[in-house]
Design a protein around this motif. Structure first.
Motif, mmCIF file in Angstrom:
data_model
loop_
_atom_site.group_PDB
_atom_site.id
_atom_site.type_symbol
_atom_site.label_atom_id
_atom_site.label_comp_id
_atom_site.label_asym_id
_atom_site.label_seq_id
_atom_site.Cartn_x
_atom_site.Cartn_y
_atom_site.Cartn_z
ATOM 1 N N THR A 315 -25.843 -19.634 2.848
ATOM 2 C CA THR A 315 -24.998 -20.592 3.955
ATOM 3 C C THR A 315 -25.465 -21.783 3.762
ATOM 4 O OG1 THR A 315 -25.269 -20.466 6.251
ATOM 5 C CG2 THR A 315 -23.235 -19.522 5.505
ATOM 6 N N TYR A 324 -23.194 -20.561 0.263
ATOM 7 C CA TYR A 324 -20.845 -19.695 0.285
ATOM 8 C C TYR A 324 -20.951 -20.540 1.402
ATOM 9 C CZ TYR A 324 -22.545 -16.268 -2.849
ATOM 10 O OH TYR A 324 -23.137 -15.459 -4.025
ATOM 11 N N HIS A 325 -19.212 -20.276 1.455
ATOM 12 C CA HIS A 325 -18.365 -20.816 2.597
ATOM 13 C C HIS A 325 -18.957 -19.557 3.677
ATOM 14 C CE1 HIS A 325 -14.911 -21.707 5.712
ATOM 15 N NE2 HIS A 325 -15.212 -22.951 5.405
ATOM 16 N N GLU A 327 -16.867 -18.318 5.813
ATOM 17 C CA GLU A 327 -16.121 -17.080 5.285
ATOM 18 C C GLU A 327 -16.134 -15.903 4.399
ATOM 19 O OE1 GLU A 327 -12.085 -17.710 6.266
ATOM 20 O OE2 GLU A 327 -12.271 -18.567 8.779
ATOM 21 N N ASP A 328 -16.626 -16.814 3.378
ATOM 22 C CA ASP A 328 -17.320 -16.184 2.551
ATOM 23 C C ASP A 328 -18.429 -14.848 2.509
ATOM 24 O OD1 ASP A 328 -14.364 -16.430 1.387
ATOM 25 O OD2 ASP A 328 -16.069 -18.400 0.466
ATOM 26 N N GLU A 331 -17.681 -12.509 4.734
ATOM 27 C CA GLU A 331 -16.980 -11.001 3.901
ATOM 28 C C GLU A 331 -18.061 -9.969 3.389
ATOM 29 O OE1 GLU A 331 -13.737 -9.576 3.610
ATOM 30 O OE2 GLU A 331 -13.252 -11.470 5.634
#
Length: 357
Positions: A315, A324-325, A327-328, A331
């Motif tokens: 992140t 990255y976001h 939540e991504d 995941e």
């Protein structure tokens, strides 16, 4: 009277004897010495007076009804609050076995009846001096311990400052975000506080553990100070040889921390820091490095930092990609649950990630 004597507390001497005449004789002797006599006639009364008035010396008659002097002495010596009070036994018996028995119960001296005032004064004065010396020694030890603890604290702070200076160099060599260390500290604390409330980990995580991992976590990549900058900042994929060099940062960091720990007293911060540095790239299934530890063979602190450091890295911006976001990132990390990450810890981070930075 000197100023010192005027301000010094007058010693209180407790006399416990069921015979009134004996109490009065000892009272007169104690008053002649300039001390304060406290007269009681039973062990039960004595225990109440000791708790309330804190005498500096206790004179106990051996032969008393209900509670004899030996039993009273044992109660005094068994209590951490009163065990330092010197006990002098008095008795009309001069059988050596009585004297020895008194010492066995913790008494300091023995005076026989009838009283000889000069002998009584000499004995009492001696034990009051010893009592004062003991209290003074205790206070000196307390001050010395406080001083030593302060010095040790300063040394530990200097060690931490040096280690944090090194990790800042390592961070800059690897082109981490400026806030990387702060995020790693904060997010480890948030995760560990949540784990502390869980049935799986509540018994393993104390408040001290939470505080320690917060300051130890950034030292995971301490070994990067010894890794060439061109490898750390390389944009292309690393060669197998370069990957082997990168992997040495775990053992290098642990070695540095072990050397620091060998120069001083053992402490939880350095031990946890060493565990984190050495094992934070071990995987849950045993496929990690440098020791191929698996499952709970991996120190819990290293398991925690492994997950949080990957989350922080994904992140944050890197020279070879954008961040990255949140939540991504989770995941993508979820694909490695049970392989790289402890499933129970990942389940917790999934629940609380919105509270993380």
């Amino acid at each position: 009277m000197s100023q010192e004597n005027a301000t010094k507390e007058i010693a209180k001497i407790l006399v416990v004897d069921d015979v009134e005449n004996n109490r009065f004789v000892l009272r007169d002797i104690i008053q002649e010495m300039g001390y304060q006599p406290i007269l009681v006639e039973s062990g039960a009364q004595a225990l109440k007076v000791i708790e309330r008035m804190h005498p500096q010396l206790a004179i106990l008659d051996i032969a008393m009804p209900e509670m004899d002097g030996y039993e009273l002495c044992k109660l005094i010596k068994d209590n951490p609050e009163t065990r330092d009070i010197p006990v002098v036994f008095i008795s009309a018996f001069d059988d050596p076995s009585d004297v020895v028995k008194g010492f066995d119960f913790g008494g300091e001296d023995y005076i026989t009846k009838p009283f000889i005032p000069k002998v009584v004064k000499a004995r009492l004065k001696l034990h009051l001096k010893l009592y004062d010396a003991h209290k003074e020694l205790h206070e000196m030890n307390r001050r010395l311990k406080s001083f030593v603890n302060e010095q040790l604290y300063q040394l530990e702070m200097e060690k931490k400052n040096v280690l944090y200076a090194l990790i800042r160099v390592a961070r800059e060599n690897a082109c981490y975000d400026v806030d990387h260390m702060e995020r790693l500290c904060y997010n480890c604390r948030i995760l560990v506080e949540a784990m502390q409330l869980s049935p799986e980990y509540g018994h393993l995580i104390s408040d001290s553990y939470v505080d320690t991992i917060e300051i130890a976590a950034p030292l995971c990549d301490l070994g990067n100070v010894a890794i060439p900058t061109d490898i750390l900042q390389k944009r292309e994929s690393l060669t197998p040889e370069e990957m082997e060099v990168i992997r040495t940062h775990t053992t290098i960091g642990a070695t540095i921390l072990n050397d620091v720990m060998d120069t001083g007293d053992y402490n939880d911060f350095l031990q946890m820091s060493m565990d984190i540095a050495h094992y934070h790239h071990e995987n849950w299934d045993g496929s990690g490095y440098p020791c191929q530890k698996k499952g709970d063979e991996i120190p819990l602190s290293a398991q925690i930092v492994s997950i949080v450091s990957d989350y922080c890295a994904m992140t944050e911006n890197r020279i070879y990609r954008e961040s990255y976001h949140n939540e991504d990132a989770l995941e993508m990390m979820e694909k490695d649950v049970g392989i790289k990450y402890n499933p129970d810890i990942f389940r917790i981070i999934r629940k609380i990630y919105r509270h993380m930075n």
